[in-house]
Design a protein around this motif. Sequence first.
Motif, PDB file in Angstrom:
ATOM      1  N   LYS A 358      -5.096  11.919   6.766  1.00  0.00           N
ATOM      2  CA  LYS A 358      -4.371  12.439   5.596  1.00  0.00           C
ATOM      3  C   LYS A 358      -4.899  11.862   4.281  1.00  0.00           C
ATOM      4  N   ASP A 359      -6.032  11.147   4.362  1.00  0.00           N
ATOM      5  CA  ASP A 359      -6.640  10.535   3.178  1.00  0.00           C
ATOM      6  C   ASP A 359      -5.654   9.563   2.511  1.00  0.00           C
ATOM      7  N   ILE A 360      -5.021   8.739   3.353  1.00  0.00           N
ATOM      8  CA  ILE A 360      -4.075   7.729   2.866  1.00  0.00           C
ATOM      9  C   ILE A 360      -4.666   6.357   3.137  1.00  0.00           C
ATOM     10  N   ARG A 361      -4.524   5.482   2.175  1.00  0.00           N
ATOM     11  CA  ARG A 361      -5.060   4.127   2.286  1.00  0.00           C
ATOM     12  C   ARG A 361      -3.939   3.157   2.628  1.00  0.00           C
ATOM     13  N   ILE A 362      -4.142   2.343   3.664  1.00  0.00           N
ATOM     14  CA  ILE A 362      -3.175   1.311   4.038  1.00  0.00           C
ATOM     15  C   ILE A 362      -3.656  -0.018   3.464  1.00  0.00           C
ATOM     16  N   VAL A 363      -2.841  -0.599   2.590  1.00  0.00           N
ATOM     17  CA  VAL A 363      -3.173  -1.866   1.934  1.00  0.00           C
ATOM     18  C   VAL A 363      -2.339  -2.962   2.571  1.00  0.00           C
ATOM     19  N   GLN A 364      -3.005  -3.995   3.045  1.00  0.00           N
ATOM     20  CA  GLN A 364      -2.320  -5.110   3.696  1.00  0.00           C
ATOM     21  C   GLN A 364      -2.236  -6.284   2.738  1.00  0.00           C
ATOM     22  N   ASP A 365      -1.001  -6.780   2.576  1.00  0.00           N
ATOM     23  CA  ASP A 365      -0.764  -7.929   1.691  1.00  0.00           C
ATOM     24  C   ASP A 365       0.048  -8.948   2.487  1.00  0.00           C
ATOM     25  N   PHE A 366      -0.641  -9.801   3.211  1.00  0.00           N
ATOM     26  CA  PHE A 366       0.005 -10.734   4.132  1.00  0.00           C
ATOM     27  C   PHE A 366      -0.071 -12.155   3.598  1.00  0.00           C
ATOM     28  N   GLU A 367       0.921 -12.955   3.982  1.00  0.00           N
ATOM     29  CA  GLU A 367       0.839 -14.398   3.764  1.00  0.00           C
ATOM     30  C   GLU A 367      -0.313 -14.962   4.604  1.00  0.00           C
ATOM     31  N   SER A 368      -0.923 -16.006   4.086  1.00  0.00           N
ATOM     32  CA  SER A 368      -2.071 -16.567   4.808  1.00  0.00           C
ATOM     33  C   SER A 368      -1.647 -17.211   6.128  1.00  0.00           C
ATOM     34  N   GLY A 399      -2.678   9.205  -1.248  1.00  0.00           N
ATOM     35  CA  GLY A 399      -1.723   8.165  -1.608  1.00  0.00           C
ATOM     36  C   GLY A 399      -2.051   6.824  -0.970  1.00  0.00           C
ATOM     37  N   GLU A 400      -1.036   5.943  -1.065  1.00  0.00           N
ATOM     38  CA  GLU A 400      -1.261   4.572  -0.607  1.00  0.00           C
ATOM     39  C   GLU A 400       0.014   4.049   0.053  1.00  0.00           C
ATOM     40  N   VAL A 401      -0.169   3.326   1.146  1.00  0.00           N
ATOM     41  CA  VAL A 401       0.925   2.637   1.828  1.00  0.00           C
ATOM     42  C   VAL A 401       0.625   1.148   1.787  1.00  0.00           C
ATOM     43  N   ARG A 402       1.539   0.396   1.186  1.00  0.00           N
ATOM     44  CA  ARG A 402       1.337  -1.048   1.035  1.00  0.00           C
ATOM     45  C   ARG A 402       2.241  -1.774   2.041  1.00  0.00           C
ATOM     46  N   VAL A 403       1.621  -2.602   2.866  1.00  0.00           N
ATOM     47  CA  VAL A 403       2.329  -3.353   3.898  1.00  0.00           C
ATOM     48  C   VAL A 403       2.275  -4.827   3.540  1.00  0.00           C
TER      49      VAL A 403
END
Length: 509
Positions: A358-368, A399-403
């Motif tokens: 679907k041309d969607i980007r999954i952005v991962q923002d995790f604690e180290s 679009g974008e999905v931020r996790v």
Amino acid sequence: MSLQRSNTADKIIVDRSRRHRNSDVARTVRQTRDRLSQRVGNPAFDRELLKLHARAMIGSATAIPLLVVAIAIAGLFAGLSGQVLVWALLTVLCYTGVTIIARRIDETGTLDIKPARTRRNFLFAHFVSGLGWVYFATVGCGDCAFDQFQVVKAVIMLLAMAATAIMAASLSGALIATFGLPILVYAYAGARLDMPSEAIMVALLVVALPFFSYVAYHLNRSSVMFLSFRSENDALIAELETAKAMSDEARRRAEEANLAKSRFLASMSHELRTPLNAILGFSEVMGNEVLGPMGNPTYRDYARDVHDSGQHLLDLINEILDLSRIEAGRYQLHEEQIALLSIVEDCCHMMELRARNKDIRIVQDFESVLPRLFADERAVRQIALNLLSNAIKFTPSGGEVRVRVGWTAGGGQYISVKDNGPGIPADEIPVVLSAFGQGSIAIKSAEQGTGLGLPIVQGLLAMHGGEFELLSKLREGTEAIAIFPPTRVLEELPAMPTQMTTAVGGRRR
């Protein structure tokens, strides 16, 4: 028509296992509604008034006899003969009869009281008690220490009339039955009308009787209003009891229906999955042409459609079964030490292909670094997959999905999945969080779904003692946050010293 539907609903919600309670409640409602009429003449209302009068007579049983005894003692000191003692004894005996009847009525059940007969008995008893005052009106005092004895007798009778008007206000006519004859006897036999003072006292007694009757009437109206308010209170209590009984029965039936539904779904899981597995297996064999090529490519497309539809049906059945087990409390948690970061990362990789299509980007923002959680790995993985699936479903192309995964302010851990989709109206959030609930935007634009993903997430988090939050703004996107409590976070154990490690190892050997 609405009344008929209401009665039908009431008949459905009948606790047949507790017949006695339902009949008691219904009887109480009927009785209290009968007592709501403020008009004297209603048998139920007249019984209450007679009960009230009986209690008043019992409560004031010693008032008039004490007054009579005090008058007799004062008369002896004033020089009256033993006639005053005979009067006192006669009057006390007459009032004792009123008290006996009042006690008998008070001990009788309200429904067993016959209003007309009881009223006659009370009026007759009051008339008998008035015979003592008739005798008092004829008492003379030839050797008294004062001249105005007839005036004193009139004053005493006025006091007795006032006391009777207050005590016997619940029974209309009681005052006249008691003092009608004594006043006539006093006017014609006891007083000398040629004496101005005694003539004035006769006139005063004659006027006082209707006046005190008027006062007694208003006190009677106050008693009626008191009974009316008490009846309304009883009616409200009875209605509340009825509503509570119906509510308890409805809740019990709902719980039984929910349990039956959960048992049915659990028992049907094997029967539904067995043919579905066969459908999925054979359709996959046919679609991949494992046993040889198909002459018609349309059949191959049909086989793939059958496989996709069967897979969708299997996913739907699995979600329904999971939710039913959670609601029935039969979902078993297999708790162990898990790494939340690695589980969410795996789920992101699993959804990467679907998002890329679907041309969607999954952005991962995790604690180290995050300490381990004590939780069910399968449940946590299902939570993450459901949140990611929903986010990808509603995010437009490009679009974008931020996790995000990290610490909460209270020391717990959380998973946050935020998309930049159309968002959810504030009034539809409770609908979205309910089982099989879908918002208007989901119905119009999104892919087909069951509406069970978020309820399953809520149920699994509740079993872990966690919380779920859904934040959304129209045309800005939605953020779903799964929060695990601090009690689920395991503390990192410090490294053991080398010497202690060696000692422990030596003991093991």
